[in-house]
Design a protein around this motif. Structure first.
Motif, PDB file in Angstrom:
ATOM      1  N   THR A   1     -46.491  27.391 -17.523  1.00 12.50           N
ATOM      2  CA  THR A   1     -46.090  26.453 -18.563  1.00 12.50           C
ATOM      3  C   THR A   1     -46.066  25.046 -17.984  1.00 12.50           C
ATOM      4  OG1 THR A   1     -43.743  26.767 -18.075  1.00 12.50           O
ATOM      5  CG2 THR A   1     -44.705  28.150 -19.812  1.00 12.50           C
ATOM      6  N   GLY A   2     -46.239  24.069 -18.872  1.00 10.72           N
ATOM      7  CA  GLY A   2     -46.217  22.690 -18.434  1.00 10.72           C
ATOM      8  C   GLY A   2     -46.230  21.742 -19.614  1.00 10.72           C
ATOM      9  N   LYS A   3     -46.370  20.455 -19.295  1.00 14.80           N
ATOM     10  CA  LYS A   3     -46.360  19.398 -20.299  1.00 14.80           C
ATOM     11  C   LYS A   3     -47.631  18.568 -20.134  1.00 14.80           C
ATOM     12  CE  LYS A   3     -43.259  15.800 -21.984  1.00 14.80           C
ATOM     13  NZ  LYS A   3     -41.952  15.170 -21.740  1.00 14.80           N
ATOM     14  N   VAL A   4     -48.277  18.236 -21.243  1.00 12.12           N
ATOM     15  CA  VAL A   4     -49.493  17.424 -21.200  1.00 12.12           C
ATOM     16  C   VAL A   4     -49.110  15.999 -20.813  1.00 12.12           C
ATOM     17  CG1 VAL A   4     -51.477  16.566 -22.495  1.00 12.12           C
ATOM     18  CG2 VAL A   4     -50.580  18.863 -22.959  1.00 12.12           C
ATOM     19  N   LYS A   5     -49.601  15.555 -19.665  1.00 12.67           N
ATOM     20  CA  LYS A   5     -49.321  14.202 -19.183  1.00 12.67           C
ATOM     21  C   LYS A   5     -50.253  13.200 -19.849  1.00 12.67           C
ATOM     22  CE  LYS A   5     -49.258  11.371 -15.032  1.00 12.67           C
ATOM     23  NZ  LYS A   5     -49.410  11.355 -13.582  1.00 12.67           N
ATOM     24  N   PHE A   6     -51.510  13.616 -20.006  1.00 15.61           N
ATOM     25  CA  PHE A   6     -52.549  12.722 -20.522  1.00 15.61           C
ATOM     26  C   PHE A   6     -53.664  13.591 -21.084  1.00 15.61           C
ATOM     27  CE2 PHE A   6     -56.791  11.146 -19.404  1.00 15.61           C
ATOM     28  CZ  PHE A   6     -56.824   9.948 -20.098  1.00 15.61           C
ATOM     29  N   PHE A   7     -54.209  13.214 -22.243  1.00 19.90           N
ATOM     30  CA  PHE A   7     -55.410  13.876 -22.746  1.00 19.90           C
ATOM     31  C   PHE A   7     -56.209  12.879 -23.554  1.00 19.90           C
ATOM     32  CE2 PHE A   7     -58.098  16.564 -25.360  1.00 19.90           C
ATOM     33  CZ  PHE A   7     -58.611  17.398 -24.383  1.00 19.90           C
ATOM     34  N   ASN A   8     -57.468  12.668 -23.165  1.00 17.48           N
ATOM     35  CA  ASN A   8     -58.362  11.746 -23.845  1.00 17.48           C
ATOM     36  C   ASN A   8     -59.321  12.564 -24.702  1.00 17.48           C
ATOM     37  OD1 ASN A   8     -60.640  10.097 -24.456  1.00 17.48           O
ATOM     38  ND2 ASN A   8     -60.048   8.697 -22.831  1.00 17.48           N
ATOM     39  N   GLU A   9     -59.106  12.541 -26.023  1.00 20.96           N
ATOM     40  CA  GLU A   9     -59.932  13.348 -26.929  1.00 20.96           C
ATOM     41  C   GLU A   9     -61.392  12.944 -26.883  1.00 20.96           C
ATOM     42  OE1 GLU A   9     -58.995  14.620 -30.908  1.00 20.96           O
ATOM     43  OE2 GLU A   9     -56.914  14.028 -30.547  1.00 20.96           O
ATOM     44  N   SER A  10     -61.678  11.646 -26.805  1.00 20.08           N
ATOM     45  CA  SER A  10     -63.075  11.202 -26.843  1.00 20.08           C
ATOM     46  C   SER A  10     -63.837  11.616 -25.585  1.00 20.08           C
ATOM     47  CB  SER A  10     -63.164   9.695 -27.056  1.00 20.08           C
ATOM     48  OG  SER A  10     -62.569   9.003 -25.991  1.00 20.08           O
ATOM     49  N   LYS A  11     -63.149  11.682 -24.448  1.00 18.20           N
ATOM     50  CA  LYS A  11     -63.804  12.114 -23.207  1.00 18.20           C
ATOM     51  C   LYS A  11     -63.647  13.614 -22.965  1.00 18.20           C
ATOM     52  CE  LYS A  11     -63.686   7.659 -21.002  1.00 18.20           C
ATOM     53  NZ  LYS A  11     -63.343   6.878 -19.837  1.00 18.20           N
ATOM     54  N   GLY A  12     -62.675  14.237 -23.637  1.00 22.37           N
ATOM     55  CA  GLY A  12     -62.546  15.686 -23.584  1.00 22.37           C
ATOM     56  C   GLY A  12     -61.841  16.249 -22.363  1.00 22.37           C
TER      57      GLY A  12
END
Length: 64
Positions: free
Chosen positions: A3-14
């Motif tokens: 388990t964890g937490k999303v720190k960063f996610f760039n949808e356009s770069k995937g």
């Protein structure tokens, strides 16, 4: 499953990073490893595999 937490996610770069709850290690996540759509600060469950450049999160699901 880890388990964890999303720190960063760039949808356009995937891609992005998840911070693992236990070790606080950052794990790379690519859109091909997602089961659910994720955003920054989402709590997630996932499995870890060895990628070409280190650990990758796969089978990533948002936790309710």
């Amino acid at each position: 499953m880890k388990t964890g937490k999303v720190k960063f996610f760039n949808e356009s770069k995937g891609f992005g990073f998840i911070v693992e709850d236990d070790s606080q290690q950052e794990i790379f996540v690519h859109h091909s490893g997602l089961i659910d759509k994720i955003r920054e600060n989402d709590l997630v469950e996932y499995e870890v595999t060895e990628g070409r450049k280190g650990l990758n999160a796969v089978n990533v699901k948002r936790m309710q």
